[in-house]
Design an enzyme around this catalytic site. Sequence first.
Site, PDB file in Angstrom:
ATOM      1  N   HIS A 133     -11.346  10.423   6.310  1.00  0.00           N
ATOM      2  CA  HIS A 133     -11.189   8.988   6.525  1.00  0.00           C
ATOM      3  C   HIS A 133     -10.724   8.630   7.930  1.00  0.00           C
ATOM      4  O   HIS A 133     -11.150   7.616   8.486  1.00  0.00           O
ATOM      5  CB  HIS A 133     -10.165   8.482   5.506  1.00  0.00           C
ATOM      6  CG  HIS A 133     -10.044   7.009   5.432  1.00  0.00           C
ATOM      7  ND1 HIS A 133     -11.118   6.185   5.162  1.00  0.00           N
ATOM      8  CD2 HIS A 133      -8.975   6.178   5.585  1.00  0.00           C
ATOM      9  CE1 HIS A 133     -10.704   4.923   5.149  1.00  0.00           C
ATOM     10  NE2 HIS A 133      -9.424   4.894   5.416  1.00  0.00           N
TER      11      HIS A 133
ATOM     12  N   HIS B 253      -8.943  10.399   2.588  1.00  0.00           N
ATOM     13  CA  HIS B 253      -8.614   9.313   1.669  1.00  0.00           C
ATOM     14  C   HIS B 253      -8.775   9.866   0.258  1.00  0.00           C
ATOM     15  O   HIS B 253      -9.791  10.491  -0.057  1.00  0.00           O
ATOM     16  CB  HIS B 253      -9.544   8.115   1.887  1.00  0.00           C
ATOM     17  CG  HIS B 253      -9.009   6.847   1.313  1.00  0.00           C
ATOM     18  ND1 HIS B 253      -8.917   6.637  -0.037  1.00  0.00           N
ATOM     19  CD2 HIS B 253      -8.521   5.748   1.903  1.00  0.00           C
ATOM     20  CE1 HIS B 253      -8.394   5.438  -0.254  1.00  0.00           C
ATOM     21  NE2 HIS B 253      -8.135   4.872   0.913  1.00  0.00           N
TER      22      HIS B 253
ATOM     23  N   GLU C 272       0.847  -1.198   0.000  1.00  0.00           N
ATOM     24  CA  GLU C 272       0.000   0.000   0.000  1.00  0.00           C
ATOM     25  C   GLU C 272       0.879   1.243   0.000  1.00  0.00           C
ATOM     26  O   GLU C 272       2.078   1.173   0.314  1.00  0.00           O
ATOM     27  CB  GLU C 272      -0.956  -0.004   1.202  1.00  0.00           C
ATOM     28  CG  GLU C 272      -2.034  -1.078   1.078  1.00  0.00           C
ATOM     29  CD  GLU C 272      -3.108  -0.999   2.152  1.00  0.00           C
ATOM     30  OE1 GLU C 272      -2.933  -0.246   3.122  1.00  0.00           O
ATOM     31  OE2 GLU C 272      -4.117  -1.707   2.009  1.00  0.00           O
TER      32      GLU C 272
ATOM     33  N   ARG D 247      -1.455   9.428   8.757  1.00  0.00           N
ATOM     34  CA  ARG D 247      -1.396   7.992   9.053  1.00  0.00           C
ATOM     35  C   ARG D 247      -0.877   7.194   7.861  1.00  0.00           C
ATOM     36  O   ARG D 247      -1.314   7.392   6.727  1.00  0.00           O
ATOM     37  CB  ARG D 247      -2.795   7.498   9.405  1.00  0.00           C
ATOM     38  CG  ARG D 247      -2.877   6.015   9.680  1.00  0.00           C
ATOM     39  CD  ARG D 247      -4.315   5.611   9.892  1.00  0.00           C
ATOM     40  NE  ARG D 247      -5.071   5.652   8.658  1.00  0.00           N
ATOM     41  CZ  ARG D 247      -5.746   4.632   8.142  1.00  0.00           C
ATOM     42  NH1 ARG D 247      -5.786   3.480   8.769  1.00  0.00           N
ATOM     43  NH2 ARG D 247      -6.414   4.762   7.021  1.00  0.00           N
TER      44      ARG D 247
ATOM     45  N   ARG E  79      -0.925   9.304   1.635  1.00  0.00           N
ATOM     46  CA  ARG E  79      -2.278   9.778   1.329  1.00  0.00           C
ATOM     47  C   ARG E  79      -2.424  11.282   1.292  1.00  0.00           C
ATOM     48  O   ARG E  79      -3.207  11.805   0.494  1.00  0.00           O
ATOM     49  CB  ARG E  79      -3.241   9.227   2.381  1.00  0.00           C
ATOM     50  CG  ARG E  79      -3.543   7.799   2.131  1.00  0.00           C
ATOM     51  CD  ARG E  79      -4.622   7.295   3.015  1.00  0.00           C
ATOM     52  NE  ARG E  79      -4.750   5.873   2.728  1.00  0.00           N
ATOM     53  CZ  ARG E  79      -5.274   5.004   3.554  1.00  0.00           C
ATOM     54  NH1 ARG E  79      -5.729   5.393   4.713  1.00  0.00           N
ATOM     55  NH2 ARG E  79      -5.360   3.750   3.203  1.00  0.00           N
TER      56      ARG E  79
HETATM   57  C1  LIG Z   1     -14.053   2.466   5.015  1.00  0.00           C
HETATM   58  C2  LIG Z   1     -12.853   2.325   5.914  1.00  0.00           C
HETATM   59  C3  LIG Z   1     -11.787   1.506   5.546  1.00  0.00           C
HETATM   60  C4  LIG Z   1     -10.673   1.365   6.381  1.00  0.00           C
HETATM   61  N1  LIG Z   1      -9.653   0.518   6.028  1.00  0.00           N
HETATM   62  C5  LIG Z   1      -8.630   0.312   6.903  1.00  0.00           C
HETATM   63  C6  LIG Z   1      -7.636  -0.672   6.638  1.00  0.00           C
HETATM   64  O1  LIG Z   1      -7.671  -1.358   5.621  1.00  0.00           O
HETATM   65  N2  LIG Z   1      -6.635  -0.840   7.541  1.00  0.00           N
HETATM   66  C7  LIG Z   1      -6.558  -0.097   8.704  1.00  0.00           C
HETATM   67  O2  LIG Z   1      -5.630  -0.294   9.488  1.00  0.00           O
HETATM   68  N3  LIG Z   1      -7.518   0.820   8.981  1.00  0.00           N
HETATM   69  C8  LIG Z   1      -8.544   1.030   8.132  1.00  0.00           C
HETATM   70  N4  LIG Z   1      -9.510   1.941   8.435  1.00  0.00           N
HETATM   71  C9  LIG Z   1      -9.449   2.638   9.729  1.00  0.00           C
HETATM   72  C10 LIG Z   1      -9.855   1.664  10.836  1.00  0.00           C
HETATM   73  O3  LIG Z   1     -10.937   0.883  10.381  1.00  0.00           O
HETATM   74  C11 LIG Z   1     -10.254   2.391  12.101  1.00  0.00           C
HETATM   75  O4  LIG Z   1      -9.308   3.369  12.440  1.00  0.00           O
HETATM   76  C12 LIG Z   1     -10.338   1.424  13.267  1.00  0.00           C
HETATM   77  O5  LIG Z   1     -11.140   0.337  12.906  1.00  0.00           O
HETATM   78  C13 LIG Z   1     -10.923   2.117  14.481  1.00  0.00           C
HETATM   79  O6  LIG Z   1     -11.227   1.130  15.428  1.00  0.00           O
HETATM   80  P1  LIG Z   1     -11.868   1.563  16.800  1.00  0.00           P
HETATM   81  O7  LIG Z   1     -12.125   0.300  17.554  1.00  0.00           O
HETATM   82  O8  LIG Z   1     -11.040   2.602  17.428  1.00  0.00           O
HETATM   83  O9  LIG Z   1     -13.256   2.275  16.408  1.00  0.00           O
HETATM   84  P2  LIG Z   1     -14.538   1.733  15.633  1.00  0.00           P
HETATM   85  O10 LIG Z   1     -14.272   0.477  14.928  1.00  0.00           O
HETATM   86  O11 LIG Z   1     -15.093   2.863  14.847  1.00  0.00           O
HETATM   87  O12 LIG Z   1     -15.559   1.407  16.804  1.00  0.00           O
HETATM   88  C14 LIG Z   1     -16.125   2.450  17.600  1.00  0.00           C
HETATM   89  C15 LIG Z   1     -17.208   1.832  18.471  1.00  0.00           C
HETATM   90  O13 LIG Z   1     -17.611   2.773  19.467  1.00  0.00           O
HETATM   91  C16 LIG Z   1     -19.039   2.787  19.546  1.00  0.00           C
HETATM   92  N5  LIG Z   1     -19.399   4.070  20.158  1.00  0.00           N
HETATM   93  C17 LIG Z   1     -19.059   5.308  19.731  1.00  0.00           C
HETATM   94  N6  LIG Z   1     -19.507   6.224  20.603  1.00  0.00           N
HETATM   95  C18 LIG Z   1     -20.134   5.552  21.598  1.00  0.00           C
HETATM   96  C19 LIG Z   1     -20.790   5.964  22.793  1.00  0.00           C
HETATM   97  N7  LIG Z   1     -20.884   7.265  23.134  1.00  0.00           N
HETATM   98  N8  LIG Z   1     -21.336   5.012  23.592  1.00  0.00           N
HETATM   99  C20 LIG Z   1     -21.237   3.688  23.251  1.00  0.00           C
HETATM  100  N9  LIG Z   1     -20.619   3.258  22.132  1.00  0.00           N
HETATM  101  C21 LIG Z   1     -20.075   4.183  21.322  1.00  0.00           C
HETATM  102  C22 LIG Z   1     -19.470   2.551  18.113  1.00  0.00           C
HETATM  103  O14 LIG Z   1     -20.804   2.118  18.047  1.00  0.00           O
HETATM  104  C23 LIG Z   1     -18.469   1.443  17.737  1.00  0.00           C
HETATM  105  O15 LIG Z   1     -18.892   0.199  18.261  1.00  0.00           O
HETATM  106  C24 LIG Z   1     -10.629   2.097   7.602  1.00  0.00           C
HETATM  107  C25 LIG Z   1     -11.694   2.924   7.972  1.00  0.00           C
HETATM  108  C26 LIG Z   1     -12.800   3.039   7.130  1.00  0.00           C
HETATM  109  C27 LIG Z   1     -13.937   3.933   7.557  1.00  0.00           C
END
Ligand SMILES: Cc1cc2nc3c(=O)[nH]c(=O)nc-3n(C[C@H](O)[C@H](O)[C@H](O)COP(=O)(O)OP(=O)(O)OC[C@H]3O[C@@H](n4cnc5c(N)ncnc54)[C@H](O)[C@@H]3O)c2cc1C
Length: 489
Positions: free
Chosen positions: A326, A230, A114, A361, A269
């Site tokens: 993104h 992105h 990537e 990032r 990016r």
């Molecule tokens: C389309 C897309 C593609 C991506 N591709 C990649 C990739 O290929 N590789 C990579 O490394 N990263 C990628 N990323 C980035 C990566 O997916 C995210 O940075 C990472 O998954 C974030 O994980 P997280 O657990 O911090 O948050 P999230 O997975 O967003 O989870 C957040 C959680 O918190 C909950 N929540 C939020 N606020 C509250 C609240 N007040 N009370 C209770 N629950 C709450 C939500 O419901 C959810 O369950 C991508 C992102 C997107 C959008």
Amino acid sequence: MATRPAGPLVVVGSGLAGLTCALSATTDCLLITAGSLTEAAASMWAQGGIAAAIGSGDSVDLHAEDTWRAGAYAGDRDAIRAITAAAPSVVAHLENLAVPFDRQADGTLDLALEGGHSRHRIAHAGDRSGAAITTAVAAAVRDASHITVLEDHTVTRLLIDAGGRINGIRMRDDSGRELELACERVVLATGGMGGLWPHTTNPRTALGQGVALAARAGARTQDLHLVQFHPTGLDVPRDPMPLLTEALRGAGARLLSDGRRFVDELQPRDVVAAAVWEQLTLERVVHLDARHVPDVAQRFPAVQHLVGESGFDLTQDLLPVRPALHYSMGGVTVDADCRTSVRGLWAVGEVARTGLHGANRLASNSLLEAVVTGQAAAVSSSTTIEDWSTAQVSTPAEARDRHDVTRNVALPSGPALGLGQIRSLVGASCGVLRNGRDLRDCVDALEPHIAADDAAYVAWLVARSALAHPHSIGAHRRTDDTTAQGVPA
Ligand SMILES: Cc1cc2nc3c(=O)[nH]c(=O)nc-3n(C[C@H](O)[C@H](O)[C@H](O)COP(=O)(O)OP(=O)(O)OC[C@H]3O[C@@H](n4cnc5c(N)ncnc54)[C@H](O)[C@@H]3O)c2cc1C
């Protein structure tokens, strides 16, 4: 004397970071999430995969160097070193949880390339890597006897005692009922804030709730202006925008402006997004051309499905693209144990500002960060919280960004704003290219609403942080930066 904290460990959010933290916890854990277990988590949407230096000719040093360079040399070298060094064991851990990573004929992992990476290093499960990883970890969470899952509950406030430490949370269930729960330890794993922008790849519910919760409780935040666009959101009237994964460019897809190449597609990016943005401002049409990528529909079935929903075919069509918000590099300031500056509060995953990403990032480093920080907070929160020290998080840069105003100043109390209004203010001022005048207007327009409206409050924090940083760096591009190297491309 070390004492074990009382009550369950409360983890807020069930993306990869929250799930990992709950699974790794050695004490009873209450996992609270706004939807169902894996719903609304950006983790489920990740296409590309997870970065780890496990291929031949690769090393942790190279991965760390690529991360440091992509982040415009603004990251924290210790955090970069620690997180990239953990990556091979993270992938092994996920393999143990039966994540179906793609393999080569000889059984070794198939590692993709990537942008910004100097080696093939992305472990992936087709182009649905996030769903494969997150559902595997979620299945283990459901089987774990120390975890209680509370779905359909949104945490709305952190409660703080007179000594400034966590002593509870307030939440709302899906019928609107407000509840309070006493607890001494909370891990925020609430994800990003892309839903505040009009063009985003993030779930619409990603409104930076964790930043609002933490900042209103007095926690320090940092680098909120550093957000990644992105380069290749599919430019169709859908919200959020379908993402055309970076791995397509890694496999040879090209960016064309009015039919001609204009940028090295594998640069980091921020560079590619700025180049696309510039073409769009010249009123040119920018397309991603993946038609010549061998077996493109077979290799990218999820993308083929996504573009198909808008009437396109990867094998036949040029795909119109525009930059889309993104990822958030900044967030709640944490130390190496993911402790915030509020005693009893940890932050993990995208809501945390660990220092890994610097000003931009590197692709596929955030699923990695979600697992590493989730594990770190689980370890840290299982022991005493008496020796809480915020020394590690009190850097000069952090001090500059402190938003003590949120606690110490009487706030104006206008009504909540609609999300559409917030998005247009943010889109007009905090896009790929920014200037002080637009940022000032945005701050002023949002300020009357920050007491009543968490989304407006987070947007205001972002605009305020961008206004306070007049020089371009990484993804933060100020058109009014007059220093020679700061004038954006
Ligand atoms: C389309 C897309 C593609 C991506 N591709 C990649 C990739 O290929 N590789 C990579 O490394 N990263 C990628 N990323 C980035 C990566 O997916 C995210 O940075 C990472 O998954 C974030 O994980 P997280 O657990 O911090 O948050 P999230 O997975 O967003 O989870 C957040 C959680 O918190 C909950 N929540 C939020 N606020 C509250 C609240 N007040 N009370 C209770 N629950 C709450 C939500 O419901 C959810 O369950 C991508 C992102 C997107 C959008």
